[in-house]
Design a protein around this motif. Structure first.
Motif, PDB file in Angstrom:
ATOM      1  N   PHE A   1       0.713  -1.131  -0.154  1.00 42.91           N
ATOM      2  CA  PHE A   1      -0.193   0.064  -0.190  1.00 42.91           C
ATOM      3  C   PHE A   1       0.966   1.159  -0.284  1.00 42.91           C
ATOM      4  CE2 PHE A   1      -2.809  -1.924   2.628  1.00 42.91           C
ATOM      5  CZ  PHE A   1      -3.210  -3.602   2.206  1.00 42.91           C
ATOM      6  N   LEU A   2       0.117   2.000  -0.747  1.00 50.89           N
ATOM      7  CA  LEU A   2       0.943   3.254  -0.756  1.00 50.89           C
ATOM      8  C   LEU A   2       0.207   4.618  -0.180  1.00 50.89           C
ATOM      9  CD1 LEU A   2       3.762   5.160  -1.003  1.00 50.89           C
ATOM     10  CD2 LEU A   2       2.646   5.223  -3.611  1.00 50.89           C
ATOM     11  N   CYS A   3      -0.046   5.322   0.647  1.00 49.90           N
ATOM     12  CA  CYS A   3      -0.673   6.099   1.450  1.00 49.90           C
ATOM     13  C   CYS A   3      -0.197   7.586   1.999  1.00 49.90           C
ATOM     14  CB  CYS A   3      -1.708   5.182   2.544  1.00 49.90           C
ATOM     15  SG  CYS A   3      -2.486   3.546   2.547  1.00 49.90           S
ATOM     16  N   GLY A   4      -1.092   7.896   1.964  1.00 49.21           N
ATOM     17  CA  GLY A   4      -1.245   9.225   2.532  1.00 49.21           C
ATOM     18  C   GLY A   4      -2.355   9.973   3.162  1.00 49.21           C
ATOM     19  N   TRP A   5      -1.354  10.742   4.436  1.00 55.51           N
ATOM     20  CA  TRP A   5      -2.429  11.122   5.634  1.00 55.51           C
ATOM     21  C   TRP A   5      -1.839  12.868   5.312  1.00 55.51           C
ATOM     22  CZ3 TRP A   5      -5.775  10.716   9.122  1.00 55.51           C
ATOM     23  CH2 TRP A   5      -6.037  12.066  10.169  1.00 55.51           C
ATOM     24  N   ASN A   6      -2.712  13.894   5.336  1.00 56.44           N
ATOM     25  CA  ASN A   6      -3.041  15.036   5.466  1.00 56.44           C
ATOM     26  C   ASN A   6      -3.622  15.665   6.801  1.00 56.44           C
ATOM     27  OD1 ASN A   6      -4.359  17.576   5.112  1.00 56.44           O
ATOM     28  ND2 ASN A   6      -4.019  17.398   3.119  1.00 56.44           N
ATOM     29  N   HIS A   7      -2.695  15.476   7.111  1.00 60.09           N
ATOM     30  CA  HIS A   7      -2.712  16.267   9.299  1.00 60.09           C
ATOM     31  C   HIS A   7      -3.898  17.718   8.956  1.00 60.09           C
ATOM     32  CE1 HIS A   7      -2.277  16.435  13.304  1.00 60.09           C
ATOM     33  NE2 HIS A   7      -2.147  17.184  13.370  1.00 60.09           N
ATOM     34  N   GLU A   8      -4.454  18.391   8.358  1.00 56.13           N
ATOM     35  CA  GLU A   8      -4.845  19.485   8.244  1.00 56.13           C
ATOM     36  C   GLU A   8      -6.229  19.502   7.924  1.00 56.13           C
ATOM     37  OE1 GLU A   8      -3.965  22.400   9.060  1.00 56.13           O
ATOM     38  OE2 GLU A   8      -2.307  21.359   9.347  1.00 56.13           O
TER      39      GLU A   8
ATOM     40  N   ARG B   1      -6.807  16.283   8.213  1.00 53.94           N
ATOM     41  CA  ARG B   1      -7.694  15.000   8.623  1.00 53.94           C
ATOM     42  C   ARG B   1      -8.054  14.100   7.408  1.00 53.94           C
ATOM     43  NH1 ARG B   1      -5.162  18.023  11.780  1.00 53.94           N
ATOM     44  NH2 ARG B   1      -6.312  18.480  13.986  1.00 53.94           N
ATOM     45  N   GLN B   2      -7.445  13.452   6.692  1.00 49.75           N
ATOM     46  CA  GLN B   2      -8.069  12.782   5.800  1.00 49.75           C
ATOM     47  C   GLN B   2      -6.409  11.724   5.428  1.00 49.75           C
ATOM     48  OE1 GLN B   2     -10.135  14.379   2.606  1.00 49.75           O
ATOM     49  NE2 GLN B   2     -11.586  14.424   3.869  1.00 49.75           N
ATOM     50  N   TRP B   3      -7.225  10.655   5.148  1.00 49.78           N
ATOM     51  CA  TRP B   3      -5.529   9.609   4.703  1.00 49.78           C
ATOM     52  C   TRP B   3      -6.409   9.416   3.331  1.00 49.78           C
ATOM     53  CZ3 TRP B   3      -1.370   7.017   6.000  1.00 49.78           C
ATOM     54  CH2 TRP B   3      -1.818   6.908   7.715  1.00 49.78           C
ATOM     55  N   ARG B   4      -5.468   8.785   2.140  1.00 46.73           N
ATOM     56  CA  ARG B   4      -5.854   8.944   0.565  1.00 46.73           C
ATOM     57  C   ARG B   4      -5.394   7.468   0.300  1.00 46.73           C
ATOM     58  NH1 ARG B   4      -3.443  12.459  -4.775  1.00 46.73           N
ATOM     59  NH2 ARG B   4      -4.759  10.944  -5.873  1.00 46.73           N
ATOM     60  N   TRP B   5      -5.371   6.686  -0.036  1.00 47.55           N
ATOM     61  CA  TRP B   5      -5.176   5.504  -1.195  1.00 47.55           C
ATOM     62  C   TRP B   5      -4.186   5.532  -1.981  1.00 47.55           C
ATOM     63  CZ3 TRP B   5      -5.326   0.714   1.534  1.00 47.55           C
ATOM     64  CH2 TRP B   5      -5.463   0.942   3.253  1.00 47.55           C
ATOM     65  N   MET B   6      -2.957   5.326  -2.609  1.00 51.22           N
ATOM     66  CA  MET B   6      -2.716   6.767  -3.065  1.00 51.22           C
ATOM     67  C   MET B   6      -2.055   5.203  -4.807  1.00 51.22           C
ATOM     68  SD  MET B   6      -0.047   8.603  -1.992  1.00 51.22           S
ATOM     69  CE  MET B   6      -0.172  10.523  -1.249  1.00 51.22           C
TER      70      MET B   6
END
Length: 274
Positions: free
Chosen positions: A241-248, A250-255
């Motif tokens: 899995f390659l995922c990204g957490w946007n702290h501002e 508050r969301q995950w994105r599955w890349m």
């Protein structure tokens, strides 16, 4: 580059950059003991860094992040044969050596096929958060933190974002028994420690489903915490899995998820940003 020896062979340690030097801490040695010494690489030579203050119990599979001249150490395994070793079959600790030789020789996901014998051992340190002052005379401290404290854990990741330490994933190293389902889920929330106030917050993600990982890698790229690989806690299997957490937000994105363009599945690797 010719580096002179002085650092023992280690697994599950951390290496942090401090100016032009590298600082290595913790890790499991070849004789299955756990290192508590800090080493520094200066002018192509590893040397032991003598530190004052309370010296933490040696640990492995922890995190160490440098910010403002201090190294922030969280979690890790401080003993072998923890009572929840059935979550720990992937690590080559004493718990894994209790397996038959044929099972111990298995690689990757095959090591999950057989449960490791449980060996109970009392916790040998009540603290899971330490700092090491690297600006002045190197000194260990065990600061008091408040707020919504995260569970002790190992095989997690931590990154620095806008003066906060972002902690994610891992598995619990509690020695009092299994966590409840709710406690287990909390390992996969993002926790944020305000480095100035030393207050922890548990960050609830909005709308998106978080990955449930341990043994993964994570880096911060342009304000996004990128995670790659690790063991998926839902199926006890290495993933890519390659995922990204946007702290501002508050969301995950599955890349990337099982995409042919991605690297192969893996865990307990390293990732760097250059």
């Amino acid at each position: 580059m010719n580096v002179r020896a002085g650092l023992p062979g280690l697994e599950g340690h951390t290496i942090s950059r401090v100016g032009e030097a590298l600082v290595a801490y913790g890790g499991r040695t070849g004789d299955r003991s756990i290192n508590s010494t800090v080493f520094t690489l200066i002018n192509s030579e590893w040397k032991e860094l003598r530190c004052g203050g309370y010296t933490p119990v040696g640990r492995a599979y922890h995190t160490a992040n440098v910010y403002g001249g201090k190294m922030f150490v969280f979690g890790g395994m401080t003993a072998v044969g923890l009572i929840d070793v059935h979550y720990n079959t992937y690590n080559v600790f004493v718990s894994a050596t209790l397996l038959e030789g044929v099972d111990r020789a298995q690689f990757g996901e095959n090591r999950f096929r057989k449960e490791v014998p449980q060996v109970a051992q009392a916790p040998n340190e009540p603290y899971c958060f330490h700092t090491l002052d690297l600006i002045n005379s190197p000194t260990w401290e065990t600061p008091t933190t408040t707020g919504h404290l995260p569970h002790p854990r190992s095989n997690h990741t931590a990154t620095i974002y806008n003066g906060s330490l972002l902690l994610y994933g891992g598995y619990s190293v509690h020695t009092t028994g299994r966590l409840t389902d709710e406690d287990q889920k909390s390992l996969y929330n993002v926790y944020s420690l305000n480095i100035e106030t030393l207050v922890w917050s548990r960050i609830e993600c909005t709308e998106t489903i978080p990955p449930l990982l341990w043994g993964h890698g994570a880096i911060l790229v342009e304000g996004i915490m990128i995670t790659f690989g690790g063991v998926d806690a839902l199926n006890n299997k290495e993933e890519n899995f390659l995922c990204g957490w946007n702290h501002e937000e508050r969301q995950w994105r599955w890349m990337l998820h099982n995409d042919e363009k991605s690297l192969g599945s893996r865990a307990f690797h390293s990732v760097v940003c250059h």
